[in-house]
Design a protein around this motif. Structure first.
Motif, PDB file in Angstrom:
ATOM      1  N   TYR A  82      43.996 -13.677  38.183  1.00  0.00           N
ATOM      2  CA  TYR A  82      45.227 -13.269  37.355  1.00  0.00           C
ATOM      3  C   TYR A  82      46.532 -13.028  37.986  1.00  0.00           C
ATOM      4  O   TYR A  82      46.373 -12.100  38.868  1.00  0.00           O
ATOM      5  N   GLY A  83      47.469 -13.485  37.422  1.00  0.00           N
ATOM      6  CA  GLY A  83      48.840 -13.376  38.030  1.00  0.00           C
ATOM      7  C   GLY A  83      49.575 -12.427  36.819  1.00  0.00           C
ATOM      8  O   GLY A  83      49.664 -13.045  35.545  1.00  0.00           O
ATOM      9  N   LEU A  84      50.361 -11.625  37.230  1.00  0.00           N
ATOM     10  CA  LEU A  84      51.413 -10.945  36.431  1.00  0.00           C
ATOM     11  C   LEU A  84      52.525 -10.948  37.033  1.00  0.00           C
ATOM     12  O   LEU A  84      52.959 -10.156  37.988  1.00  0.00           O
ATOM     13  N   ARG A  85      53.531 -11.595  36.294  1.00  0.00           N
ATOM     14  CA  ARG A  85      55.033 -11.600  37.043  1.00  0.00           C
ATOM     15  C   ARG A  85      55.648 -10.391  36.554  1.00  0.00           C
ATOM     16  O   ARG A  85      55.972 -10.366  35.094  1.00  0.00           O
ATOM     17  N   ALA A  86      56.013  -9.557  37.264  1.00  0.00           N
ATOM     18  CA  ALA A  86      56.749  -8.554  36.880  1.00  0.00           C
ATOM     19  C   ALA A  86      57.450  -7.648  38.044  1.00  0.00           C
ATOM     20  O   ALA A  86      56.904  -7.745  39.263  1.00  0.00           O
ATOM     21  N   ASP A  87      58.430  -6.951  37.620  1.00  0.00           N
ATOM     22  CA  ASP A  87      59.154  -6.331  38.841  1.00  0.00           C
ATOM     23  C   ASP A  87      58.770  -4.830  38.699  1.00  0.00           C
ATOM     24  O   ASP A  87      58.827  -4.146  37.716  1.00  0.00           O
ATOM     25  N   LEU A  88      58.110  -4.402  39.868  1.00  0.00           N
ATOM     26  CA  LEU A  88      57.329  -3.062  39.778  1.00  0.00           C
ATOM     27  C   LEU A  88      58.504  -1.718  39.836  1.00  0.00           C
ATOM     28  O   LEU A  88      57.967  -0.672  39.494  1.00  0.00           O
ATOM     29  N   ARG A  89      59.786  -2.256  40.006  1.00  0.00           N
ATOM     30  CA  ARG A  89      60.731  -1.122  39.847  1.00  0.00           C
ATOM     31  C   ARG A  89      60.674  -0.798  38.295  1.00  0.00           C
ATOM     32  O   ARG A  89      61.062   0.347  37.996  1.00  0.00           O
ATOM     33  N   LYS A  90      60.651  -1.806  37.334  1.00  0.00           N
ATOM     34  CA  LYS A  90      60.728  -1.634  36.059  1.00  0.00           C
ATOM     35  C   LYS A  90      59.203  -1.379  35.239  1.00  0.00           C
ATOM     36  O   LYS A  90      59.179  -0.814  34.277  1.00  0.00           O
ATOM     37  N   LEU A  91      58.484  -1.911  35.929  1.00  0.00           N
ATOM     38  CA  LEU A  91      56.868  -1.947  35.214  1.00  0.00           C
ATOM     39  C   LEU A  91      56.390  -0.546  35.424  1.00  0.00           C
ATOM     40  O   LEU A  91      56.421  -0.091  36.638  1.00  0.00           O
ATOM     41  N   LYS A 114      57.202  -9.664  41.248  1.00  0.00           N
ATOM     42  CA  LYS A 114      58.213 -10.404  40.860  1.00  0.00           C
ATOM     43  C   LYS A 114      58.075 -11.652  41.442  1.00  0.00           C
ATOM     44  O   LYS A 114      59.058 -12.614  40.731  1.00  0.00           O
ATOM     45  N   SER A 115      57.583 -12.008  42.425  1.00  0.00           N
ATOM     46  CA  SER A 115      57.727 -13.720  42.827  1.00  0.00           C
ATOM     47  C   SER A 115      56.225 -14.445  42.362  1.00  0.00           C
ATOM     48  O   SER A 115      56.500 -15.500  42.587  1.00  0.00           O
ATOM     49  N   ILE A 116      55.662 -13.791  41.457  1.00  0.00           N
ATOM     50  CA  ILE A 116      54.705 -14.487  40.833  1.00  0.00           C
ATOM     51  C   ILE A 116      55.142 -15.587  39.991  1.00  0.00           C
ATOM     52  O   ILE A 116      56.098 -15.632  39.129  1.00  0.00           O
ATOM     53  N   SER A 117      54.872 -16.927  40.097  1.00  0.00           N
ATOM     54  CA  SER A 117      55.430 -18.094  39.499  1.00  0.00           C
ATOM     55  C   SER A 117      55.170 -18.077  37.798  1.00  0.00           C
ATOM     56  O   SER A 117      56.120 -18.298  37.101  1.00  0.00           O
ATOM     57  N   GLN A 118      54.091 -17.807  37.578  1.00  0.00           N
ATOM     58  CA  GLN A 118      53.667 -17.655  36.190  1.00  0.00           C
ATOM     59  C   GLN A 118      52.731 -16.572  35.778  1.00  0.00           C
ATOM     60  O   GLN A 118      51.587 -16.181  36.595  1.00  0.00           O
ATOM     61  N   THR A 119      52.970 -15.926  34.801  1.00  0.00           N
ATOM     62  CA  THR A 119      51.827 -14.824  34.148  1.00  0.00           C
ATOM     63  C   THR A 119      50.584 -15.435  33.639  1.00  0.00           C
ATOM     64  O   THR A 119      50.808 -16.257  32.538  1.00  0.00           O
ATOM     65  N   THR A 120      49.537 -15.351  34.083  1.00  0.00           N
ATOM     66  CA  THR A 120      48.088 -15.739  33.559  1.00  0.00           C
ATOM     67  C   THR A 120      47.400 -14.604  32.969  1.00  0.00           C
ATOM     68  O   THR A 120      46.372 -14.783  32.474  1.00  0.00           O
ATOM     69  N   PHE A 121      47.914 -13.255  33.538  1.00  0.00           N
ATOM     70  CA  PHE A 121      46.955 -12.276  32.750  1.00  0.00           C
ATOM     71  C   PHE A 121      47.056 -11.922  31.512  1.00  0.00           C
ATOM     72  O   PHE A 121      48.172 -11.918  31.006  1.00  0.00           O
ATOM     73  N   LYS A 122      46.184 -12.070  30.697  1.00  0.00           N
ATOM     74  CA  LYS A 122      45.658 -11.454  29.202  1.00  0.00           C
ATOM     75  C   LYS A 122      44.976 -10.486  29.436  1.00  0.00           C
ATOM     76  O   LYS A 122      43.683 -10.407  29.818  1.00  0.00           O
ATOM     77  N   LYS A 123      45.150  -9.000  28.663  1.00  0.00           N
ATOM     78  CA  LYS A 123      44.399  -8.108  28.646  1.00  0.00           C
ATOM     79  C   LYS A 123      43.078  -8.150  27.987  1.00  0.00           C
ATOM     80  O   LYS A 123      41.861  -7.823  28.791  1.00  0.00           O
ATOM     81  N   GLN A 124      43.015  -8.731  27.050  1.00  0.00           N
ATOM     82  CA  GLN A 124      41.602  -8.747  26.242  1.00  0.00           C
ATOM     83  C   GLN A 124      40.851  -9.874  27.059  1.00  0.00           C
ATOM     84  O   GLN A 124      39.594  -9.651  27.191  1.00  0.00           O
ATOM     85  N   ALA A 125      41.297 -10.903  27.461  1.00  0.00           N
ATOM     86  CA  ALA A 125      40.612 -11.629  28.257  1.00  0.00           C
ATOM     87  C   ALA A 125      40.057 -11.357  29.638  1.00  0.00           C
ATOM     88  O   ALA A 125      38.831 -11.490  30.006  1.00  0.00           O
ATOM     89  N   TYR A 126      40.905 -10.523  30.373  1.00  0.00           N
ATOM     90  CA  TYR A 126      40.433  -9.786  31.548  1.00  0.00           C
ATOM     91  C   TYR A 126      39.115  -8.688  31.039  1.00  0.00           C
ATOM     92  O   TYR A 126      38.081  -8.770  31.731  1.00  0.00           O
ATOM     93  N   LEU A 127      39.394  -8.002  30.196  1.00  0.00           N
ATOM     94  CA  LEU A 127      38.401  -7.077  29.815  1.00  0.00           C
ATOM     95  C   LEU A 127      36.957  -7.665  29.211  1.00  0.00           C
ATOM     96  O   LEU A 127      35.806  -6.965  29.341  1.00  0.00           O
ATOM     97  N   ASN A 128      37.261  -8.714  28.852  1.00  0.00           N
ATOM     98  CA  ASN A 128      35.695  -9.535  28.396  1.00  0.00           C
ATOM     99  C   ASN A 128      34.742  -9.664  29.576  1.00  0.00           C
ATOM    100  O   ASN A 128      33.561 -10.090  29.341  1.00  0.00           O
ATOM    101  N   HIS A 129      35.384  -9.602  30.812  1.00  0.00           N
ATOM    102  CA  HIS A 129      34.336  -9.853  31.823  1.00  0.00           C
ATOM    103  C   HIS A 129      33.637  -8.651  32.020  1.00  0.00           C
ATOM    104  O   HIS A 129      32.703  -8.680  33.052  1.00  0.00           O
ATOM    105  N   PHE A 130      34.134  -7.514  31.551  1.00  0.00           N
ATOM    106  CA  PHE A 130      33.159  -6.057  31.816  1.00  0.00           C
ATOM    107  C   PHE A 130      32.518  -5.594  30.481  1.00  0.00           C
ATOM    108  O   PHE A 130      32.607  -4.485  30.326  1.00  0.00           O
ATOM    109  N   ARG A 131      31.869  -6.644  29.951  1.00  0.00           N
ATOM    110  CA  ARG A 131      31.205  -6.141  28.517  1.00  0.00           C
ATOM    111  C   ARG A 131      29.930  -5.954  28.933  1.00  0.00           C
ATOM    112  O   ARG A 131      29.238  -6.544  29.704  1.00  0.00           O
ATOM    113  N   THR A 132      29.178  -4.715  28.379  1.00  0.00           N
ATOM    114  CA  THR A 132      27.880  -4.568  28.739  1.00  0.00           C
ATOM    115  C   THR A 132      26.871  -5.625  27.780  1.00  0.00           C
ATOM    116  O   THR A 132      27.500  -6.307  27.055  1.00  0.00           O
ATOM    117  N   GLY A 133      25.432  -5.324  27.991  1.00  0.00           N
ATOM    118  CA  GLY A 133      24.609  -6.353  27.189  1.00  0.00           C
ATOM    119  C   GLY A 133      24.657  -6.236  25.850  1.00  0.00           C
ATOM    120  O   GLY A 133      24.584  -7.213  25.180  1.00  0.00           O
TER     121      GLY A 133
END
Length: 364
Positions: free
Chosen positions: A97-106, A299-318
């Protein structure tokens, strides 16, 4: 003088007269004194430091088995362990997952990602990187002071327990990194040293003596990555969270082109074999840092592909519930945020010696 004394004297004189190079040796010319070989003719032998002075080829160029595929040829059990660990990590990786963002502002926070992280890798654009190669860095290249790096809210996205890996160069960052750890709530536990080779010396430019800090006494050919730990972990009780002594604290690889701050890919593998946590975050990343199993922010990441809910779905319990790091402290064995071990891994992985009576506490 006795007969034995006279015989000994005559024998000694005969030996001396017939010795090679003796001026009065019959039938022999006086040999010329050999000239000292030039620097170009110098035989390296085992004097790698002199060879570096003469040719610019760094001593680490001649290290044997520095590549991961060659390193464990004589250690079949450790080689098998590395293979098993790498396969297990691959089986439980999230997509990259990539998140394009300026860490001075994020503002880094749990709300931004939906969770906290087990391991955080930080590769800041230290001012040192600009100073050492000013004519090879792109105009307007970003640089951060160590005070700005320290002010990142790492403590707000780091779980307890968790690990941070902080690249800190070879100048002021070595001291500054410790101040950052203190502010973020981490204690320094290890130091990985990246030793840079220059096997293409003479074919392209490398960092050299002219690129050193003004006060440097030696030619710098390495960088450091300090490791910090948040919380308390014991090797004997928390082996489901981290595995010690699988890798060494030295990486040997080719120095990137002048102006580049790219780091060796091997560090990702070291981290993944060491820390069993699946939630991994990298800060100040670029496109070449995108790696399966990681969330990469920069800030140099070309495209944001990170989606919070999609990421959290990888850590669901049984039962379908998303893991919450605030329930019960340390993740228990079998937690969805951990890469599980196996019987064979447990049999092969190195153990620390047990505590010895009368010698203080062991290391678990």
């Amino acid at each position: 003088m006795t007969v034995l004394h006279r015989l000994a004297q005559q024998t000694s004189c005969a030996v001396c007269c017939m010795s090679p190079g003796f001026p009065d040796a019959p039938g022999q010319d006086i040999p010329a004194v050999p000239e000292r070989p030039s620097k170009r003719q110098y035989n390296r032998g085992n004097d790698y430091c002199q060879h570096f002075v003469d040719t610019g080829a760094r001593p680490q160029n001649f290290l044997r088995d520095s590549l991961i595929e060659d390193r464990y040829q004589d250690y079949p059990q450790l080689k098998r362990l590395i293979q098993l660990k790498d396969q297990q990590v691959a089986n439980y990786r999230t997509p990259m997952y990539g998140l394009r963002a300026d860490l001075r502002k994020l503002k880094l926070s749990k709300e931004l990602f939906g969770t906290k992280f087990d391991v955080i890798l930080i590769d800041p654009p230290w001012e040192e990187y600009i100073r050492r190669a000013p004519h090879f860095v792109e105009p307007g290249a970003e640089s951060w002071t160590w005070e700005e790096i320290r002010n990142l809210n790492i403590e707000d996205v780091a779980d307890t327990p968790s690990f941070v890996f902080l690249w800190c160069g070879s100048a002021e960052g070595l001291d500054a990194a410790r101040h950052c750890f203190q502010k973020w709530g981490f204690k320094r536990i290890e130091d990985i040293c990246w030793i840079k080779s220059n096997k293409d010396v003479g074919k392209r430019k490398y960092l050299s003596a002219v690129n050193q800090e003004p006060g440097s006494m030696l030619v710098h050919t390495k960088e450091h990555c300090l490791i910090g730990m948040r919380g308390t972990l014991k090797r004997s009780l928390d082996a489901h969270i981290f595995h010690c002594n699988v890798d060494t604290d030295v990486i040997v690889s080719e120095e990137p082109p002048l102006g580049s701050t790219e780091k060796p890919k091997e560090l990702y593998e070291i981290i993944e074999r060491f820390c069993n946590g699946r939630r991994r975050l990298e800060l100040f990343g670029e496109d070449h840092n995108l790696w399966e199993g990681w969330v990469t922010v920069g800030k140099s990441i070309s495209q944001t592909t990170f989606k919070k809910q999609a990421y959290l779905n990888h850590f669901r319990t049984g039962d379908g519930v998303i893991y919450d790091e605030h329930r019960g402290g340390k993740p228990p064995p079998g937690s969805v945020v951990l890469v599980p071990s196996s019987d064979e891994i447990e049999q092969l992985r190195p153990r620390s010696p047990p505590p010895s009576r009368g010698r203080g506490r062991g290391r678990g």
